[in-house]
Structures are given as structure tokens and as C-alpha cells.
Design a protein around this motif. Structure first.
Motif, PDB file in Angstrom:
ATOM      1  N   PRO A 191      96.998  -9.604 125.396  1.00 46.78           N
ATOM      2  CA  PRO A 191      98.300  -8.926 125.301  1.00 46.78           C
ATOM      3  C   PRO A 191      98.113  -7.418 125.280  1.00 46.78           C
ATOM      4  O   PRO A 191      97.044  -6.918 124.928  1.00 46.78           O
ATOM      5  N   PRO A 192      99.157  -6.667 125.653  1.00 44.57           N
ATOM      6  CA  PRO A 192      99.050  -5.199 125.594  1.00 44.57           C
ATOM      7  C   PRO A 192      98.735  -4.740 124.178  1.00 44.57           C
ATOM      8  O   PRO A 192      99.297  -5.253 123.208  1.00 44.57           O
ATOM      9  N   ALA A 193      97.818  -3.807 124.063  1.00 43.45           N
ATOM     10  CA  ALA A 193      97.379  -3.332 122.746  1.00 43.45           C
ATOM     11  C   ALA A 193      98.073  -2.029 122.385  1.00 43.45           C
ATOM     12  O   ALA A 193      98.802  -1.438 123.187  1.00 43.45           O
ATOM     13  N   GLY A 194      97.843  -1.592 121.159  1.00 42.55           N
ATOM     14  CA  GLY A 194      98.461  -0.371 120.671  1.00 42.55           C
ATOM     15  C   GLY A 194      97.851   0.872 121.298  1.00 42.55           C
ATOM     16  O   GLY A 194      96.888   0.807 122.067  1.00 42.55           O
ATOM     17  N   PRO A 195      98.406   2.036 120.943  1.00 39.56           N
ATOM     18  CA  PRO A 195      97.949   3.294 121.553  1.00 39.56           C
ATOM     19  C   PRO A 195      96.534   3.662 121.123  1.00 39.56           C
ATOM     20  O   PRO A 195      96.066   3.290 120.052  1.00 39.56           O
ATOM     21  N   LEU A 196      95.869   4.413 122.003  1.00 37.15           N
ATOM     22  CA  LEU A 196      94.537   4.949 121.723  1.00 37.15           C
ATOM     23  C   LEU A 196      94.587   6.470 121.741  1.00 37.15           C
ATOM     24  O   LEU A 196      95.500   7.049 122.336  1.00 37.15           O
ATOM     25  N   PRO A 197      93.634   7.125 121.100  1.00 40.58           N
ATOM     26  CA  PRO A 197      93.584   8.586 121.218  1.00 40.58           C
ATOM     27  C   PRO A 197      93.451   8.997 122.683  1.00 40.58           C
ATOM     28  O   PRO A 197      92.722   8.368 123.451  1.00 40.58           O
ATOM     29  N   GLY A 198      94.172  10.026 123.073  1.00 36.74           N
ATOM     30  CA  GLY A 198      94.131  10.477 124.452  1.00 36.74           C
ATOM     31  C   GLY A 198      92.734  10.920 124.869  1.00 36.74           C
ATOM     32  O   GLY A 198      91.961  11.437 124.058  1.00 36.74           O
ATOM     33  N   MET A 199      92.413  10.737 126.150  1.00 38.92           N
ATOM     34  CA  MET A 199      91.083  11.093 126.643  1.00 38.92           C
ATOM     35  C   MET A 199      90.815  12.589 126.495  1.00 38.92           C
ATOM     36  O   MET A 199      89.689  12.995 126.198  1.00 38.92           O
ATOM     37  N   ARG A 200      91.838  13.415 126.667  1.00 40.10           N
ATOM     38  CA  ARG A 200      91.635  14.857 126.512  1.00 40.10           C
ATOM     39  C   ARG A 200      91.179  15.172 125.084  1.00 40.10           C
ATOM     40  O   ARG A 200      90.270  15.980 124.873  1.00 40.10           O
ATOM     41  N   ARG A 201      91.794  14.543 124.090  1.00 39.68           N
ATOM     42  CA  ARG A 201      91.411  14.772 122.689  1.00 39.68           C
ATOM     43  C   ARG A 201      90.000  14.258 122.431  1.00 39.68           C
ATOM     44  O   ARG A 201      89.205  14.927 121.753  1.00 39.68           O
ATOM     45  N   VAL A 202      89.701  13.092 122.957  1.00 40.76           N
ATOM     46  CA  VAL A 202      88.370  12.505 122.741  1.00 40.76           C
ATOM     47  C   VAL A 202      87.291  13.420 123.306  1.00 40.76           C
ATOM     48  O   VAL A 202      86.274  13.699 122.649  1.00 40.76           O
ATOM     49  N   MET A 203      87.500  13.915 124.517  1.00 39.79           N
ATOM     50  CA  MET A 203      86.506  14.794 125.126  1.00 39.79           C
ATOM     51  C   MET A 203      86.373  16.099 124.342  1.00 39.79           C
ATOM     52  O   MET A 203      85.274  16.634 124.166  1.00 39.79           O
ATOM     53  N   GLY A 204      87.499  16.611 123.841  1.00 39.46           N
ATOM     54  CA  GLY A 204      87.446  17.834 123.041  1.00 39.46           C
ATOM     55  C   GLY A 204      86.624  17.643 121.775  1.00 39.46           C
ATOM     56  O   GLY A 204      85.821  18.510 121.400  1.00 39.46           O
ATOM     57  N   LEU A 205      86.787  16.494 121.123  1.00 44.06           N
ATOM     58  CA  LEU A 205      86.017  16.228 119.914  1.00 44.06           C
ATOM     59  C   LEU A 205      84.526  16.069 120.224  1.00 44.06           C
ATOM     60  O   LEU A 205      83.673  16.514 119.449  1.00 44.06           O
ATOM     61  N   LEU A 206      84.212  15.440 121.339  1.00 46.96           N
ATOM     62  CA  LEU A 206      82.801  15.301 121.702  1.00 46.96           C
ATOM     63  C   LEU A 206      82.154  16.667 121.914  1.00 46.96           C
ATOM     64  O   LEU A 206      81.032  16.916 121.452  1.00 46.96           O
ATOM     65  N   HIS A 207      82.858  17.560 122.599  1.00 45.06           N
ATOM     66  CA  HIS A 207      82.316  18.907 122.781  1.00 45.06           C
ATOM     67  C   HIS A 207      82.169  19.614 121.428  1.00 45.06           C
ATOM     68  O   HIS A 207      81.150  20.269 121.155  1.00 45.06           O
ATOM     69  N   SER A 208      83.169  19.466 120.562  1.00 45.32           N
ATOM     70  CA  SER A 208      83.160  20.185 119.280  1.00 45.32           C
ATOM     71  C   SER A 208      82.104  19.649 118.323  1.00 45.32           C
ATOM     72  O   SER A 208      81.530  20.410 117.538  1.00 45.32           O
ATOM     73  N   TYR A 209      81.855  18.340 118.369  1.00 48.48           N
ATOM     74  CA  TYR A 209      80.921  17.718 117.430  1.00 48.48           C
ATOM     75  C   TYR A 209      79.590  17.377 118.086  1.00 48.48           C
ATOM     76  O   TYR A 209      78.942  16.393 117.731  1.00 48.48           O
ATOM     77  N   CYS A 210      79.203  18.222 119.047  1.00 46.07           N
ATOM     78  CA  CYS A 210      77.842  18.181 119.609  1.00 46.07           C
ATOM     79  C   CYS A 210      77.474  16.812 120.171  1.00 46.07           C
ATOM     80  O   CYS A 210      76.330  16.367 120.066  1.00 46.07           O
ATOM     81  N   TYR A 211      78.452  16.143 120.751  1.00 45.33           N
ATOM     82  CA  TYR A 211      78.230  14.883 121.465  1.00 45.33           C
ATOM     83  C   TYR A 211      77.655  13.797 120.558  1.00 45.33           C
ATOM     84  O   TYR A 211      76.911  12.922 121.004  1.00 45.33           O
ATOM     85  N   ASP A 212      78.048  13.859 119.297  1.00 44.16           N
ATOM     86  CA  ASP A 212      77.660  12.836 118.321  1.00 44.16           C
ATOM     87  C   ASP A 212      78.719  11.726 118.381  1.00 44.16           C
ATOM     88  O   ASP A 212      79.786  11.823 117.772  1.00 44.16           O
ATOM     89  N   VAL A 213      78.410  10.667 119.118  1.00 46.82           N
ATOM     90  CA  VAL A 213      79.382   9.602 119.364  1.00 46.82           C
ATOM     91  C   VAL A 213      79.824   8.944 118.068  1.00 46.82           C
ATOM     92  O   VAL A 213      81.027   8.716 117.837  1.00 46.82           O
ATOM     93  N   ASP A 214      78.880   8.621 117.190  1.00 50.52           N
ATOM     94  CA  ASP A 214      79.245   7.934 115.947  1.00 50.52           C
ATOM     95  C   ASP A 214      80.180   8.784 115.103  1.00 50.52           C
ATOM     96  O   ASP A 214      81.131   8.255 114.496  1.00 50.52           O
ATOM     97  N   ARG A 215      79.936  10.077 115.046  1.00 47.73           N
ATOM     98  CA  ARG A 215      80.795  10.943 114.230  1.00 47.73           C
ATOM     99  C   ARG A 215      82.195  11.020 114.814  1.00 47.73           C
ATOM    100  O   ARG A 215      83.196  10.990 114.077  1.00 47.73           O
ATOM    101  N   VAL A 216      82.303  11.113 116.131  1.00 51.24           N
ATOM    102  CA  VAL A 216      83.634  11.176 116.754  1.00 51.24           C
ATOM    103  C   VAL A 216      84.378   9.866 116.558  1.00 51.24           C
ATOM    104  O   VAL A 216      85.584   9.856 116.270  1.00 51.24           O
ATOM    105  N   VAL A 217      83.680   8.733 116.675  1.00 47.44           N
ATOM    106  CA  VAL A 217      84.318   7.433 116.421  1.00 47.44           C
ATOM    107  C   VAL A 217      84.818   7.366 114.979  1.00 47.44           C
ATOM    108  O   VAL A 217      85.935   6.897 114.703  1.00 47.44           O
TER     109      VAL A 217
END
Length: 530
Positions: A387-413
Motif C-alpha cells: 500500500p502507499p506509504a507515508g511521507p519521507l524526508p525530501g531528497m534535497r534535505r537528505v542531500m543537504g544533511l549528508l553534505h553538512s554531516y560529512c557523509y556520515d550515513v548513520d548519523r543522518v539516518v
């Protein structure tokens, strides 16, 4: 009203309830736009044509002249969507993937790859390792997309009774699977030539030389049980009683396979559906020679890059493949990309940042619309069993956080999971963003900003005190070789003061930047994971 109640009903069509109109070439592009999706229109045509107990077979076929690219993928996804629509209507159907590896190598392919020069004129299957690698890579991608069953073997073969089958035309021709139909076509070649508008019947066939394997041959005598030919490549004059080496032209090749396999439907690119094309010219062969229906054709537009007029080409090389899409977007989004527009429309796909962000934003809107029912829900049910799922964080925001947090995937998650509880979907999205940055968007990283040649490096032994812009610039220059980057508080949070000072000292002593190397490794890992 529930979501299920608000969705358009799946069309139910009784066989024979509405006879098909045959209006010639223009009919290839006629569609019933009242259907909830174009796939249901073609499924309804098939349901009208065949009895309810008939298993409807849809063929998707392509030639392994080069890596199968995202243009080839549209052919298979169109077949998959019609199959899903038929299943939703309660009809039995299956998909046949046919690899046309009995087609000959063309000189243009050898021009781009000198290693193939010895194979010009021979079947694509003659370069066995190359053909196997190309086909198996596509099968792996189709499994990841949920199109080819997971229990298929590496070559795409499945147990009897499966909804999926894979054929290799080199095997089928050389084992003389089509022998009776080939001989029938050789015998009736004069009639077939008239139906196709060909002046010389023998031109409907070519022969692979049994001595050198090339198709640079001239037919001297053509009979159903005996063919005599001259090979211009090796100068041999040979006679064969085998029909396997006698390769029909594409128009005949397609029709004999339709007749033998009982194919009911086939997608085809619009360049193969133009006036005078195979899909147009072969109608008389079905009506007046084979006495069967021409398959229901699903015409689809080309896949191009934005700003480009030419289509993506596998033999030309350089086009995106399905694995490139799978690395940076979820399966449902890929299927949505190919199904959101009418199949007659061209699709534009690239990995540029603006396109990537816009595509994800539109996909997120589609997911939200699907929760409210309507056509969006009908499409969602075609491309997913969930079934259709709920909203996710926008890709633009996700990419911004990855740049800001030094590409630390676990921290951004961890940060994103505080507001969105579906951690597995968040991790998938962060992984896709990381894969895009690592493979396609490295130039967007602050790690590759202009080097600060005119800035003195950081020489402090502690991080206390007042921090102005210049001091930040010196620290970033020492740690990463750039003028600016994440703020000190983020760096302290991620690495700690001791690690930062150790990295500064390492740079003073050796010129190395260990933290920059760490971040570059993360980018490389993100691309590799994709």
C-alpha cells in the motif's frame, strides 16, 4: 470513503463484448483514455480477443549488441505493466523475454571495439562470454526490479508453469526449433515477398556460412530442404540440408516466432511502429498467410537525455543502464518513471542534479496522491503490491544533511528518524542520495571547492578561544584543503577534539589530510554500494 472505495475500478471485459476496430497503421496508436492507466487499455484489448481460459503471452525482445540500457528497459517494463494489469483483471498471463543473439554483429560495433572485428557478420552469440555477460547482467537487474522471478537461474530460465520464460534465439535457430515454419516460409517466399512489397523473394533470407560462420553469403538455390550458397568471406560454395543457418529477415523472423510461441502482445518502440515499419508491414502476413492475429502492439516512445534528440543506444555505448537507476532510487520509483506518462510519450532521464531532485520531488507528490485514491492509486497498484506509504524526508534535505554531516550515513539516518519513524525507508533514501553524490554529484561536494592557496594553515594546539571566519577557514584548509565546510560544532560532534587536533598535526608533519581521505572514502563507498 476509504482509499479502496475511491480508486477507479479495474476494468472487466467480457470476451467478444466489443469487437476490435482495425483501421490500419493509425490504429497502432489509438488508445482508450478513459481507462485508469494505459496498461489497462492494452490489457482490455487482449481480454476481448482471447477466451477467459487462455493464458495471454507477452513478449519483450532485444538484441545484445551492447549493454542493455534504460531504453531497452522500457520495452520490458511495458510488458510487465500489461501483465500486471491483466492479473488485476483476473486474467492469466505470462512474459517471454527473447534475447535476439542470432542477429549478426554489424561493422559499426567493431569500429567502436576492435576486439570484435573478428565477429563481424557472425551471430552475436558467437562472442559467447560477451553475450552471456550482457544478458546475465540484465537478468540480475530485472530480478532487482521484481520483474524477473527470484527463482530464475542466472540465464533467466524458470521451471515449467512459471509466469516468466527466457529464450535465446541462437539456441532456438541452431537446434532447428522453427524448422517447419522456416521451411514453410521458404516454400511460400514468392507470396510473402508480395505481401511485404519485396521485389526479390530470396532477399527475405540470409545464410550463416557453415564454414566461417559469417552471413556475407549469396544464395544460389533456395529450396525448403536444400540451400546452396556462396560465401564472399571465405569463398566457399556450400550446400546445406539444415535450415538452422537460414536466417529470415526481421519481418519473417518476428512473425514465425509469434506463430510458434503463440505470442499475443508485444511492446515496440515508436521507431519500429512508423509507417512502413515491421509492425505496419507485417499485418498482411498474419491475415493472409499465417491466418492468425497480429499481436496487440504496445507502442512506446523513446528514452532520451534532456536536450538530446537522439535516443540512448547500447551499441553506441555510454548510456545509463538499469543498475545506474537502481543505485540511486527505489524500485517503485523506477517503475513509476516509466509508467507515469502515456507510453506513447518520450521519457527524458539524466543524472544531473536538477533532474534528480525534481524527479524525487514529483515521485514524493505521487506517493502522497496515491494515499488519497484515484488514478494515482491505480498506478501505484500496478507498480507495487504494498500500500502507499507515508511521507519521507525530501531528497534535497537528505542531500543537504549528508553534505553538512560529512557523509556520515548513520548519523543522518539518526537525525531524520526523529521526525519520520520508518527507519528502513529513510536508510534506503539516504543510501540512494549517498550513491548519487558519490557517482554523479561529486562536483557538488564542498570537498571539491577551490583550494585556499592564499590562506595560512591552522597552527593552534587547541580549539578553544574565539572563532572568527578566518580561523574557521584556516582549520578547514588544514583538515580538508578547502576554504569552508561544516561548522566546528558539527566537526566536534562527529570526530571529537582529539581527532581534529591529531589530523591537524598530521598535516603539519606529513602534508596528509586523514579526515579528507576518510570523507573521500565515504564518497567512494557510497558510489560502490550503489
Amino acid at each position: 470513503m476509504t482509499v479502496a472505495e475511491s480508486a477507479p475500478a479495474v476494468p472487466v471485459v467480457a470476451p467478444g463484448s466489443a469487437p476490435e476496430r482495425v483501421t490500419g497503421y493509425a490504429d497502432l496508436f489509438a488508445q482508450d483514455r478513459s481507462q485508469p492507466h494505459w496498461a489497462f487499455d492494452y490489457a482490455a484489448r487482449l481480454a476481448r480477443r482471447h477466451p477467459v481460459d487462455h493464458r495471454i503471452l507477452i513478449q519483450t525482445s532485444m538484441s545484445p549488441s551492447g549493454a542493455f540500457h534504460i531504453g531497452n528497459l522500457r520495452d520490458t517494463i511495458c510488458a510487465h505493466l500489461v501483465h500486471r494489469a491483466l492479473t488485476a483483471m483476473g486474467r492469466r498471463s505470462g512474459i517471454l523475454l527473447s534475447f535476439d543473439d542470432y542477429d549478426p554483429f554489424r561493422p559499426g560495433q567493431a569500429a567502436s571495439d576492435p576486439a570484435l572485428s573478428d565477429f563481424v557478420g557472425r551471430p552475436l552469440a558467437a562472442a559467447r562470454e560477451r553475450a552471456t555477460a550482457i544478458c546475465r547482467a540484465y537478468i540480475r537487474e530485472l530480478k532487482q526490479l521484481g520483474i524477473c522471478p527470484a527463482d530464475a537461474d542466472p540465464d533467466g530460465r524458470t521451471p515449467p508453469g512459471s509466469t516468466w520464460d527466457t529464450h535465446y534465439q541462437w539456441e532456438r535457430y541452431t537446434s532447428e526449433t522453427y524448422r517447419d515454419l522456416q521451411r514453410d516460409m521458404v516454400k511460400g517466399r514468392s507470396k510473402l515477398a508480395k505481401l511485404l512489397g519485396v521485389s526479390r523473394p530470396d532477399r527475405l533470407f540470409s545464410v550463416y556460412c557453415e564454414q566461417c560462420g559469417r552471413n556475407d553469403t549469396e544464395i544460389l538455390h533456395l529450396r525448403p530442404n536444400r540451400v546452396r550458397y556462396r560465401c564472399h568471406a571465405c569463398t566457399a560454395i556450400l550446400t546445406t540440408t539444415r535450415v538452422g543457418p537460414v536466417k529470415p529477415s526481421w519481418a519473417l523472423d518476428w512473425t514465425l516466432r509469434v506463430a510458434h510461441e503463440h505470442i499475443d502482445c508485444e511492446p515496440a518502440g515508436q521507431d519500429h511502429c512508423s509507417a512502413g515499419s515491421t509492425m505496419d508491414r507485417t499485418r498482411p502476413l498474419y491475415q493472409r498467410h499465417l491466418r492468425i492475429h497480429q499481436p496487440v502492439i504496445v507502442p512506446y516512445g523513446l528514452v532520451r537525455e534532456p536536450g538530446q534528440r537522439r535516443k540512448i543506444s547500447g551499441s553506441g555505448g555510454g548510456g545509463l543502464v538499469a543498475a545506474d537507476l537502481l543505485a540511486v532510487m527505489p524500485v517503485t520509483m523506477i517503475l513509476w518513471l516509466y509508467s507515469r506518462q502515456n507510453c506513447l510519450s518520450d521519457i527524458r532521464v539524466t543524472m544531473r542534479r536538477d533532474w534528480f531532485l525534481a524527479a524525487h520531488a514529483e515521485y514524493d507528490r505521487f506517493r502522497e496522491q496515491a494515499t488519497r485514491g484515484g488514478r494515482a492509486l491505480s498506478l501505484h497498484r500496478l507498480i507495487s503490491d504494498d500500500p502507499p506509504a507515508g511521507p519521507l524526508p525530501g531528497m534535497r534535505r537528505v542531500m543537504g544533511l549528508l553534505h553538512s554531516y560529512c557523509y556520515d550515513v548513520d548519523r543522518v539516518v539518526e537525525l531524520l528518524s526523529k521526525t519520520t519513524k520508518d527507519e528502513s525507508s529513510i536508510r534506503e533514501r539516504v543510501g540512494h542520495a549517498m550513491a548519487w553524490i558519490g557517482a554523479h554529484g561529486r562536483s557538488t561536494s564542498w570537498l571539491f571547492a577551490d583550494a585556499p592557496d592564499d590562506l595560512p594553515l591552522f597552527h593552534g594546539d587547541d580549539l578553544a578561544g574565539r572563532w572568527d571566519r578566518q580561523r574557521h577557514q584556516r582549520l578547514h584548509a588544514s583538515l580538508f584543503g578547502v576554504r569552508s565546510g561544516p561548522p566546528l560544532r558539527v566537526l566536534l560532534d562527529l570526530f571529537g577534539e582529539e581527532s581534529l587536533l591529531t589530523a591537524v598535526a598530521d598535516h603539519r608533519a606529513t602534508g596528509r589530510r586523514p579526515l579528507r581521505e576518510l570523507l573521500l572514502a565515504r564518497l567512494d563507498g557510497g558510489a560502490g554500494e550503489g
